[in-house]
Design an enzyme around this catalytic site. Sequence first.
Site, PDB file in Angstrom:
ATOM      1  N   HIS A 124      48.648  27.904  32.516  1.00 25.02           N
ATOM      2  CA  HIS A 124      48.675  26.450  32.665  1.00 25.02           C
ATOM      3  C   HIS A 124      49.629  25.907  31.607  1.00 25.02           C
ATOM      4  CE1 HIS A 124      47.429  22.309  32.993  1.00 25.02           C
ATOM      5  NE2 HIS A 124      46.690  22.614  34.043  1.00 25.02           N
ATOM      6  N   GLU A 162      45.755  18.740  34.281  1.00 30.14           N
ATOM      7  CA  GLU A 162      46.956  18.327  34.981  1.00 30.14           C
ATOM      8  C   GLU A 162      46.885  16.858  35.393  1.00 30.14           C
ATOM      9  OE1 GLU A 162      48.468  21.097  37.779  1.00 30.14           O
ATOM     10  OE2 GLU A 162      49.283  19.570  39.107  1.00 30.14           O
TER      11      GLU A 162
END
Lengths: 523, 565
Positions: free
Chosen positions: B238, B255
């Site tokens: 990530h 996100e």
Amino acid sequence: MATKMFKARVFRYNPDTDDAPHFEEFDVAYEPGMTVLDTLLYIQDKYDSSLAFRWECRGGQCGSCAVKVNGTARIACRAKVDPDDGPLVLEPLEKMPVIKDLVTDMSRVKERVRRIRPYVVRDKPAPRPEIVHAEEIETLREIRKCIECYACLSNCPALRETWDYAGPMIIRQIARLELDPRDVEDRIAIALDESVYACTTCKMCEDICPKSIKIPALAVELLRAKAVEAGYPLAEGQQGFIDQINKTGRSVPEKDTPLLRSLESEEFLVDNPRGRVAFFTGCLIDYRMQGTGRSLIEVLNRNGIDVIVPKQQWCCASPAFRTGDLKTAHDAARRVTKIFEDVADKYGLDTVVVACAGCGKTLREDHRPFIAEERGEPPRFKVYDLAEYLIDVIGKENIVPPKGELDLEVTYHEPCHLGRGQGVVDQPIELLKMIPGVKYIDDPYKNRCCGAGGGVRAGRRDLSMKIATTRKEQILATGADMVATECPFCTIQIGDMMKGLDVKVRYLPDLLAESYRKGDEET
Amino acid sequence: MSQLPYKTILCDVLVVGAGGAGCRAAIEAAKHNLDVVIISKELLGKAHTSMAEGGYNVSLGNVDPLDDVETHFKDTVVGGAYLNNQELVEILVTDAAERIFDLEEVGAVFDRTPEGKIAQRPFGKQSWRRTAYASDRTGSEIMVTLTEAIRKSSVRVFDEVFATKILVHDGRAAGVCAVDLKYGDYLVFRAKAVVMATGGAGRIFKVTSNAQLDVGDGYAMAYEAGAALIDMEMIQFHPTGMVRPESARGRLVTEAVRGEGGILLNNRGERFMARYYPQVMELAGRDQVARSIMTEVLEGRGSPDGGVYLSIAHLPRSVIEFRLESMIEQFADAGVDIRNEPMQVSPTAHHFMGGILIDTDAQSTIPGLFAAGECTGGVHGGNRLGGNALADTQVFGALAGKNAAEFAKEHGLPPVDRDEIRDEFVRLEAMLLRESGISPADAREELTTLMWNDVQIFRNEEGLSRAVKELRRIEKEVVPNIKVDIQVKRFNPGWHQAIEFGHMVITARMVAEAALMRKGSRGAHFRTDADPNDDGLYNIVIRKGDDGEMVLEKRDLVITKIPPP
Ligand SMILES: Cc1cc2nc3c(=O)[nH]c(=O)nc-3n(C[C@H](O)[C@H](O)[C@H](O)COP(=O)(O)OP(=O)(O)OC[C@H]3O[C@@H](n4cnc5c(N)ncnc54)[C@H](O)[C@@H]3O)c2cc1C
Ligand code: SF4
Ligand code: SF4
Ligand code: FES
């Protein structure tokens, strides 16, 4: 730079091999930003890989890691370590049997959760899609953040005395479901069955909750209000207060001449005042503690503050807010606001001083948002507790020092509705320390509930006394001759407990006034 | 050593893992009037799924009415670099809607549109606003809801129970060997069907967003049992993990921060994504953003602590406070007020796209062994879209639960091999009894550092060969010599770590061996020395050979609708 070390004292217990628990002390290297979980991992890594504690997410998301940190439950991954604050004491949560070290058995609570039907109960299949409007879930959104960390159960004074009460986490879940427009179960009946009236509204759970869920206001009081709305009667003792308020504007019956009636004037003015305040007496100072009321006026006057004591005062209706009679509560809020706004206009002041923790909390946390919402503007005055006003507004350096020596060892009992209710924590202690001769003894449990609040003393006397007994033991353990506090309910409750013992219970303004007066005599 | 005492627990369907996938599977299986047992290493409700923040992908079209399952399918396959098993993707996108309604039925509260429908936010690489959410605590909402649903169901919960081995009899799954973590007792669970829902393995990397439990037990146990695994080299890093403080390193910065409009800046204040992916900027794929950040850092344009800056200070406070409440809290703990100051971020090991190979019944290559959630491979191909994993847990959890139940109804309880059980418990006991050996903590440190250094975002032949060689050595020399410091069975984390270590090594080896085999770059697998002749359009399947050695094979892609360009 040399690494800073601190000591952690950790509860150890393996019931297979140890007869009793013991503490083990470890030296831990401090790193800025370090949490209790980091500390435990450090110990596990450096000294003892068998040290048992739970964790998963290290970020306050899973709710695995709650332990008692210096006496109060916290989630370890978000509790910061202060290396200069003496040894860090880590213990397992209360009320849960220990499995090993800091790991406890949660099964009782898990069973308990199950019995409230903790899911959305439906009587027909859900439509797909289902329309639910954002407004309908606004409050729900606040209280559904619970991560079931069980921390709030550990320091709940009501739960500590009895499993009759389901405890804050579960009461919160009942409220969460009551607020859910999709749920058809009778959550009020369940809440009553789970003893929702056992909560003293001490706000310990709210303070502990890693998600800062306002359990007393958004769950306990909400469920109680819905119970009243649904027609469930209050306990006899509680209803008595309410009737009295509606009839007389005072929650208790008159005994001796009330303070307000006995005062010669409503104006207590000084020369060259440095401020002017209105004094909200509350029921007990008016009807039961007239001397304390006079002391407060005197203390403020001696510090150059004009005090206005409106003769027409009305109960803040704290008992009604706490027990759920919102009609009485809201009527009182409107009335009190009007009385004090009129006084403010008439005398050109914008400050109201209170010496009752319960009244102060009610004016600030209940009246204020209610009035603001109802009329679009909050009450046009600020509310201060006396100690807060003296220290924060007048300023410690400007306070006329009390001179009379009182040769006493004094400890302090922090009223829940003052400390957690109004954020007034250190000011009363600072005042105590200003009195010559007073030796202040800190009580590590000073912020624990005495059991008087939330309608518990009135409605559940047996439970209230158990909570008070626990609190009494803590106070006695300090060895002090006197416990000072800043709330009439706490004063009466603890006073009852100390009957026949040598420990005196005193109201803070009385102690201050006594020292001032004694100082006058001496000079 | 002679027989160690153990207790046997019987059931019809055994679910290993109580995250989103496991709970959903157990609930579904219990609807078939069967005795269902669910086990998990942590207390019920605390699984890794509770950490998911951003949301759940489902093409409801509540915000962008043009969205549909076809577009969701296409986004998923394109995002997965065409490595996805398209049959499985079809199931994912088709069932996602019913499964989110299931969650609402039992009480989930997702945020709403003005019309009162489920609100949806934009997430990286998706054509429309598709990601349903509950603020930035969507996983917690789902986990809490499933926990309540389990409490409503007849499922028997054995939490804090650690499965160590899958039992297979005559080629059919028969149950598991396990340790009760609380008291240290040995347990055998026998079942007619077993569902693996053991989650991922981020913890084999030094820097990870994953929970403590994600060490890859499920991958290793399935491998040992003889099941096939797929796409193990595909690991999503990530792009935005926390950098400071050290103890929070790797913790996820959702996100949703970029979805809501957050921008990435280097130490010169440049919005550097403009240089790499000017069309999509911060909403480029996770692998793309992660590589862009790493490039900035490696080329000296990073922050002092080795990350870059992520800022949302330009957004309205109300948006931040309503939609990113956990982030405010998470950074407040680190002393940063994200409403005013930028966050420092850098990549973190996040998600395993690969895992147990399943068919469209969610069954593995071992009959009676089903699997769902992050422990499976194939759904996400070479890269997973943010929000597709939560949908995966619900869709495939329900599917695995249903098919496991049906399997259990059609089959009797298989016998178990008692010698195998004895050997397993002797193996676990030996870690405690060994006189000398290697501490699990040291071994784990070595392994996670090795993986972080050599099998990370930028990979090459040299690093991967070294990793593979080292891992083979660790497997031979370290694993059999792991020694628990303190000989206590009752809740002993040292012992738990020791048991986990063996699983971590097998998982790490599968990752490294497959990464070494794949010479070109594809999906999340990025080789700095990519072989241009390797188009990468195949999957790598791993299984344990008859001789006990790890066997890797390339396999053709499963394509139903969209052939790779
Ligand atoms: C920080 C973070 C944020 C994320 N946010 C999102 C998001 O916004 N949207 C999205 O779609 N995805 C997100 N993901 C990914 C997603 O959360 C996971 O892929 C998903 O939750 C995995 O669920 P699961 O049920 O497969 O496994 P987990 O939730 O990992 O559960 C695994 C279960 O298996 C059990 N288990 C494992 N091994 C054993 C064993 N040996 N014995 C017994 N039990 C065992 C564990 O105890 C646990 O109960 C995020 C991931 C992370 C790390
Ligand atoms: S307010 Fe106090 S008594 Fe009430 S639930 Fe919370 S901790 Fe318990
Ligand atoms: S209400 Fe708060 S403190 Fe209590 S269990 Fe839930 S998250 Fe924990
Ligand atoms: S480790 Fe998850 S809440 Fe602390």
